[in-house]
Design a protein around this motif. Structure first.
Motif, PDB file in Angstrom:
ATOM      1  N   ALA A  95       0.926  -1.415   0.262  1.00 59.49           N
ATOM      2  CA  ALA A  95       0.076   0.045  -0.005  1.00 59.49           C
ATOM      3  C   ALA A  95       0.931   1.248  -0.088  1.00 59.49           C
ATOM      4  N   TYR A  96       2.089   1.448   0.737  1.00 57.26           N
ATOM      5  CA  TYR A  96       3.009   2.420   0.825  1.00 57.26           C
ATOM      6  C   TYR A  96       4.539   2.109   0.722  1.00 57.26           C
ATOM      7  N   ARG A  97       5.352   2.923   0.503  1.00 56.57           N
ATOM      8  CA  ARG A  97       6.689   2.626   0.563  1.00 56.57           C
ATOM      9  C   ARG A  97       7.172   2.251   2.015  1.00 56.57           C
ATOM     10  N   GLY A  98       7.932   1.303   2.254  1.00 58.33           N
ATOM     11  CA  GLY A  98       8.312   0.940   3.475  1.00 58.33           C
ATOM     12  C   GLY A  98       7.483   0.014   4.211  1.00 58.33           C
TER      13      GLY A  98
ATOM     14  N   ILE B  58       9.769   6.325   5.192  1.00 56.49           N
ATOM     15  CA  ILE B  58      10.643   6.445   4.069  1.00 56.49           C
ATOM     16  C   ILE B  58      10.411   8.026   3.510  1.00 56.49           C
ATOM     17  N   PRO B  59      11.160   8.751   3.433  1.00 56.70           N
ATOM     18  CA  PRO B  59      11.044  10.070   2.779  1.00 56.70           C
ATOM     19  C   PRO B  59      10.910  10.094   1.039  1.00 56.70           C
ATOM     20  N   GLY B  60      10.452  10.908   0.824  1.00 52.63           N
ATOM     21  CA  GLY B  60      10.240  10.939  -0.807  1.00 52.63           C
ATOM     22  C   GLY B  60      11.483  11.536  -1.309  1.00 52.63           C
TER      23      GLY B  60
ATOM     24  N   ALA C 135      18.220   2.116   5.183  1.00 51.29           N
ATOM     25  CA  ALA C 135      17.117   3.003   4.550  1.00 51.29           C
ATOM     26  C   ALA C 135      17.363   4.443   4.984  1.00 51.29           C
ATOM     27  N   MET C 136      16.849   5.122   4.194  1.00 51.42           N
ATOM     28  CA  MET C 136      16.608   6.575   4.846  1.00 51.42           C
ATOM     29  C   MET C 136      15.313   6.666   5.400  1.00 51.42           C
TER      30      MET C 136
END
Length: 159
Positions: A26-29, A42-44, A154-155
């Protein structure tokens, strides 16, 4: 024969990891167990590029002080800027888990396998891959660049 060709003819979605329940991410991370937004997510890409630009301009300033160059884009200046940026990235990520640009924009580098500091070897490998630029432009479904994925980090947003 169709099975062999079907794996690469199916397109990039065939290589995507599935969640344990078979649903799409559903989303990053999400696969890393991170929240969808806010601290810990996770930042864009905009925030990541902004942090990189801040670090690069700081490195240019330090390189100008070291070389005493009047022209910022000629002579030894570009090479010295890259060296200062590389050393600053390795030292700052090893000691603090963030560079000045990442701190300013509310990010840090975190390990995904353990709640520990990044360490010198991971910071060195990450910065070496990041200096080639291309690994950072290719991201996985979690929004991590190849340089982060290769070093197991990971950032992560801090605010």
């Amino acid at each position: 024969m169709p099975r062999i060709t079907g794996s690469w003819l199916s397109g990039p979605s065939a290589a995507l990891p599935e969640n344990s329940d078979g649903a799409e991410q559903a989303y990053r991370g999400q696969n890393l167990g991170l929240p969808p937004n806010g601290p810990g997510s996770i930042p864009g890409p905009g925030r990541r590029i902004g942090g990189l630009m801040i670090d690069w301009f700081l490195s240019m300033g330090v390189a100008t002080l070291i070389t005493g160059a009047d022209i910022p884009f000629g002579g030894l200046m570009p090479t010295m800027t890259l060296i200062v940026w590389f050393v600053m990235g390795v030292v700052c990520v090893t000691l603090f888990s963030y560079t000045p640009g990442q701190l300013f924009l509310g990010m840090r580098v975190g390990r995904i396998d353990a709640p520990a500091r990044v360490g010198f070897v991971r910071a060195l490998g990450r910065q070496a891959l990041l200096s080639f630029v291309v690994p950072a432009t290719i991201t996985d479904i979690d929004g991590r660049g190849m340089h982060d994925r290769a070093t197991g980090v990971a950032m992560i947003r801090t605010r």
